[in-house]
Write an enzyme that holds these catalytic residues in place. Structure first.
Site, mmCIF file in Angstrom:
data_model
loop_
_atom_site.group_PDB
_atom_site.id
_atom_site.type_symbol
_atom_site.label_atom_id
_atom_site.label_comp_id
_atom_site.label_asym_id
_atom_site.label_seq_id
_atom_site.Cartn_x
_atom_site.Cartn_y
_atom_site.Cartn_z
ATOM 1 N N GLY A 58 40.484 49.256 46.882
ATOM 2 C CA GLY A 58 40.245 47.912 46.375
ATOM 3 C C GLY A 58 40.145 47.822 44.858
ATOM 4 C CE LYS A 81 30.946 36.021 50.156
ATOM 5 N NZ LYS A 81 31.725 35.792 51.370
HETATM 6 P P1 AMP Z 1 34.272 42.866 46.577
HETATM 7 O O1 AMP Z 1 35.598 42.466 47.160
HETATM 8 O O2 AMP Z 1 33.109 42.544 47.391
HETATM 9 O O3 AMP Z 1 34.297 44.300 46.083
HETATM 10 O O4 AMP Z 1 34.084 41.950 45.304
HETATM 11 C C1 AMP Z 1 34.940 41.966 44.220
HETATM 12 C C2 AMP Z 1 34.765 40.696 43.450
HETATM 13 O O5 AMP Z 1 33.408 40.561 43.056
HETATM 14 C C3 AMP Z 1 35.610 40.656 42.187
HETATM 15 O O6 AMP Z 1 36.573 39.665 42.309
HETATM 16 C C4 AMP Z 1 34.592 40.322 41.115
HETATM 17 O O7 AMP Z 1 35.042 39.340 40.200
HETATM 18 C C5 AMP Z 1 33.400 39.776 41.884
HETATM 19 N N1 AMP Z 1 32.158 39.942 41.136
HETATM 20 C C6 AMP Z 1 31.605 41.086 40.709
HETATM 21 N N2 AMP Z 1 30.499 40.839 39.980
HETATM 22 C C7 AMP Z 1 30.345 39.507 39.943
HETATM 23 C C8 AMP Z 1 29.391 38.643 39.345
HETATM 24 N N3 AMP Z 1 28.379 39.126 38.633
HETATM 25 N N4 AMP Z 1 29.543 37.312 39.544
HETATM 26 C C9 AMP Z 1 30.554 36.832 40.269
HETATM 27 N N5 AMP Z 1 31.499 37.585 40.855
HETATM 28 C C10 AMP Z 1 31.400 38.913 40.698
#
Ligand code: AMP
Length: 396
Positions: free
Chosen positions: A352, A199
């Protein structure tokens, strides 16, 4: 770093309360599956043992809800610590109760007591002053070495410092702050940041702050599609935040004004469904067809990103480039991990998922610094003051 560290105070013969981060993952049988956090805490503990302190360690583990729950006990951590520290560690069966108090009072110089999980008391997360005061009885000196929870104002991470005059940073926290702080304040240039993940809304503050510091900002992951929309592209069924499109436009403008090279994906691996075996194809980023969703950056983008990383002198990375949990859509994340591993720059990974990716690939030893705190490092990159660090004593 302008905070006193454990090296700046005389700990010999003193009771020292250390907040460590022993929040380690375990399998269903209670075996620790990743002991990095325990290893990360050792330099401070060993220093205190060598300098003859009487050491009381505390930490949280998981999210217990109703007081003592065996599966959240720190017993497996105590056992492992005892192996690593030649048998000088005992576990208290409570946190501020009779057992903890009796065992703490019996500590000899160079001995270590681990209190039970501080979250067995709901007062911990509420930063309850009475609970913080009880904890403070275990130390004439307080050492915070739990970077992973330094962004939380809890009793053991922040409140306790109100009741112990001498409150200092441990070696892990000072290393985190020195390396990340150094990169933010006096980076060797070109300074490149790579952001990915789910996000935009989670990382607005980070993007804003980094746009004031970096030479290049590379954006991948689902976050990128909100920027693609802001540029008038088509995103099909990709994950987007419609209410953040205007913000994305502002951030693009800010990058332009500050002459920051902001790179978005030029191609994407798109899938016809959100699952590990979905059909996939590579398409241009601005032209994702209806019914398809972007799940990874494409090969051209990976190459572009790798080229920018190759010429960088400082690189900070937070967040995967795609749904790396699915092997098929982990290629872009792996390519970025590999580019960091190959680079001669100072490379920093903000915890992370990106840290997990680098470790899985066996590149961890080729990275300058992998932060032990995902949330804490994000807040630090955002330029926020972390409550667990703010209350430590300043250097004169
Ligand atoms: P964050 O915790 O914000 O770093 O997000 C990590 C998550 O973002 C992981 O579980 C990924 O699967 C998800 N993610 C990354 N790229 C995409 C994408 N193109 N569509 C859906 N989810 C995504």
């Amino acid at each position: 770093m302008n905070k006193l560290t454990v090296k700046d105070v005389d700990v010999s013969g003193k009771k020292v309360l250390v907040r460590a981060d022993f929040n380690v993952p375990q399998d269903e049988n209670g075996n620790i599956t990743d002991e990095n956090r325990i290893i990360g805490a050792l330099p401070t503990i060993k220093y205190l043992i060598e300098h003859k302190a009487k050491i009381v360690l505390c930490s949280h583990l998981g999210r217990p809800k109703n007081g003592f729950e065996p599966k959240y006990s720190l017993a497996p951590v105590a056992k492992r610590l005892n192996e690593l520290l030649d048998g000088c560690v005992t576990l208290a069966h409570d946190v501020i109760g009779e057992d903890a108090k009796a065992k703490a009072a019996a500590l000899k110089e160079g001995q270590v007591l681990l209190l039970e999980n501080v979250r067995f008391h709901k007062e911990e997360e509420k930063n309850d002053p009475a609970f913080a005061k009880e904890l403070a009885q275990f130390g004439e000196i307080y050492v915070n070495d739990a970077f992973g929870t330094a962004h939380r104002a809890h009793a053991s991470t922040a409140g306790v410092a109100d009741y112990i005059k001498t409150s200092v940073a441990g070696f892990l926290i000072s290393k985190e702050l020195d390396i990340m702080g150094g990169a933010l304040e006096e980076p060797k240039r070109p300074f490149v940041a790579i952001l990915g993940g789910a996000k935009v809304s989670d990382k607005i503050g980070v993007i804003n702050n980094l746009l004031e510091k970096v030479d290049s900002l590379l954006i991948g992951g689902a976050m990128a599609y909100t920027f693609v929309l802001a540029q008038g592209g088509k995103v099909g069924n990709s994950k987007v935040e419609l209410d953040k499109v205007d913000l994305a436009k502002e951030l693009l403008k800010k990058a332009q004004e500050r002459k920051v090279q902001l790179l978005l994906p030029v191609d994407n691996v798109v899938a016809n469904d959100f699952n590990a075996n979905a059909d996939s194809q590579v398409v241009e980023s601005m032209k994702i067809p209806d019914g398809w969703q972007g799940l990874d950056i494409g090969p051209k983008t990976a190459e572009n990103f790798a080229n920018v990383i190759k010429n960088a002198k400082t690189v900070i990375w937070n967040g995967p480039m795609g749904v790396f949990e699915f092997e098929k859509f982990a290629v872009g994340t792996k390519a970025v991990a590999q580019a960091l591993a190959k680079s001669n720059a100072i490379t920093i990974i903000g915890g992370g998922d990106s840290a997990a990716a680098v470790e899985q690939l066996g590149f961890a030893d080729k990275i300058t610094h992998i932060s032990t705190g995902g949330g804490a490092s994000l807040e630090f990159l955002e330029g926020l003051e972390l409550p667990g660090i703010a209350r430590l004593n300043d250097k004169k």
